[in-house]
Design a protein around this motif. Structure first.
Motif, PDB file in Angstrom:
ATOM      1  N   LYS A  92      73.910  75.718 -27.790  1.00 24.08           N
ATOM      2  CA  LYS A  92      74.552  76.939 -28.270  1.00 24.08           C
ATOM      3  C   LYS A  92      75.973  77.064 -27.726  1.00 24.08           C
ATOM      4  CE  LYS A  92      73.876  81.946 -28.589  1.00 24.08           C
ATOM      5  NZ  LYS A  92      75.278  82.238 -28.199  1.00 24.08           N
ATOM      6  N   ASP A  96      79.381  77.047 -30.059  1.00 20.17           N
ATOM      7  CA  ASP A  96      80.344  78.153 -29.999  1.00 20.17           C
ATOM      8  C   ASP A  96      81.750  77.636 -29.723  1.00 20.17           C
ATOM      9  OD1 ASP A  96      78.309  79.917 -30.492  1.00 20.17           O
ATOM     10  OD2 ASP A  96      78.032  80.486 -28.385  1.00 20.17           O
ATOM     11  N   GLU A  99      83.199  76.170 -32.895  1.00 19.03           N
ATOM     12  CA  GLU A  99      83.621  77.215 -33.830  1.00 19.03           C
ATOM     13  C   GLU A  99      84.927  77.869 -33.375  1.00 19.03           C
ATOM     14  OE1 GLU A  99      81.723  81.235 -35.952  1.00 19.03           O
ATOM     15  OE2 GLU A  99      80.670  80.192 -34.325  1.00 19.03           O
ATOM     16  N   LYS A 100      85.047  78.168 -32.093  1.00 21.71           N
ATOM     17  CA  LYS A 100      86.273  78.766 -31.566  1.00 21.71           C
ATOM     18  C   LYS A 100      87.457  77.815 -31.721  1.00 21.71           C
ATOM     19  CE  LYS A 100      83.954  81.688 -28.146  1.00 21.71           C
ATOM     20  NZ  LYS A 100      83.758  81.955 -26.694  1.00 21.71           N
TER      21      LYS A 100
END
Length: 270
Positions: A92, A96, A99-100
């Motif tokens: 996870k 993340d 994506e950032k």
């Protein structure tokens, strides 16, 4: 005034006038530059080369971090790639970050563009966090063949050391090789059982490096003993040609000869 000389054309037969005179010619060589202008042009060319190289390096750094981010995201969600080798929490966190990173690249300000160092910093950070996952997958895929290789060597050495053709090797040395194989086999079974109890997303205890080290250790110990050269058989000493028969030995009896008629002749007794 320029003098005119009449002359007759050979083709038409008419008289024409030819004018002879000096024409002023000004020569101008194109491309010649002064030393100052030449030095300035060379500096400008070098500057343009540096700018071109920096643009290429910037584009490469951007493509590198963007491609790595997409590839890592797909691999973390693919069961046949890295999903089994990363814990849910780390998965996870990495997703993340991917994506950032995508949002960060899309929000670039044209007035303040990102530098090559900005891209390399984010690439190295993401790669450093994901490298252990790729290592676990590599260890998992290569472990069965490495274990089988060591197991086959143990079995081969244990069989070879019992070969009757190696009976000339000292019993103590042959026993030491067999004992070493037993110890190595017991260690391998124990470590294999421990490894089976560890989840795939944790670092292994039975690594390829350890197996390769044990393989070399067994070879270094056993090969010199198993490759001991066979001793040469003792050479028999040849008896001298003029040796006299030993006392008590009797000479072989002489065979009776036949006369011209085919009857055996009596042997003379002295």
């Amino acid at each position: 005034p320029i003098p005119c000389v009449p002359w007759q054309s050979q083709t038409s037969g008419q008289y024409q006038r030819r004018v002879h005179g000096e024409v002023q010619v000004l020569a101008s060589c194109l491309g010649i530059m002064t030393d100052a202008r030449l030095a300035s042009a060379m500096q400008l060319e070098q500057k343009m080369m540096r700018v071109d190289r920096s643009i290429k390096e910037l584009m490469f750094a951007r493509d590198q971090v963007e491609g790595f981010s997409y590839s890592l995201r797909d691999s973390l969600e693919d069961p046949s790639a890295l999903k089994e080798f990363v814990s849910p929490a780390i998965q996870k966190e990495l997703l993340d970050q991917c994506e950032k990173l995508t949002y960060w690249m899309e929000d670039e300000d044209p007035d303040k563009p990102y530098t090559k160092e900005d891209y390399l910093t984010r690439y190295n950070k993401l790669k450093r966090q994901s490298d252990p996952i790729w290592v676990r997958r590599k260890q998992f895929e290569g472990r069965p063949s490495a274990v089988q290789q060591l197991k086959s060597k143990i079995v081969k050495y244990m069989a070879n050391i019992k070969d009757p053709s190696l009976i000339f090797i000292e019993e103590e040395k042959r026993a030491s090789v067999y004992k070493k194989c037993e110890e190595m086999d017991a260690w391998l079974i124990e470590m294999d059982i421990k490894q089976d109890k560890i989840p795939k997303y944790e670092d292994p205890v039975l690594t390829l490096e350890i197996l390769a080290q044990k393989n070399r250790e067994l070879s270094i110990f056993a090969d010199p003993i198993l490759n001991t050269p066979r001793p040469e058989p003792p050479k028999e000493e040849a008896a001298p040609a003029d040796a006299k028969p030993e006392a008590g030995s009797s000479a072989p009896p002489e065979q009776p000869t036949e006369d011209s008629s085919g009857n055996p002749q009596a042997m003379d007794e002295s």
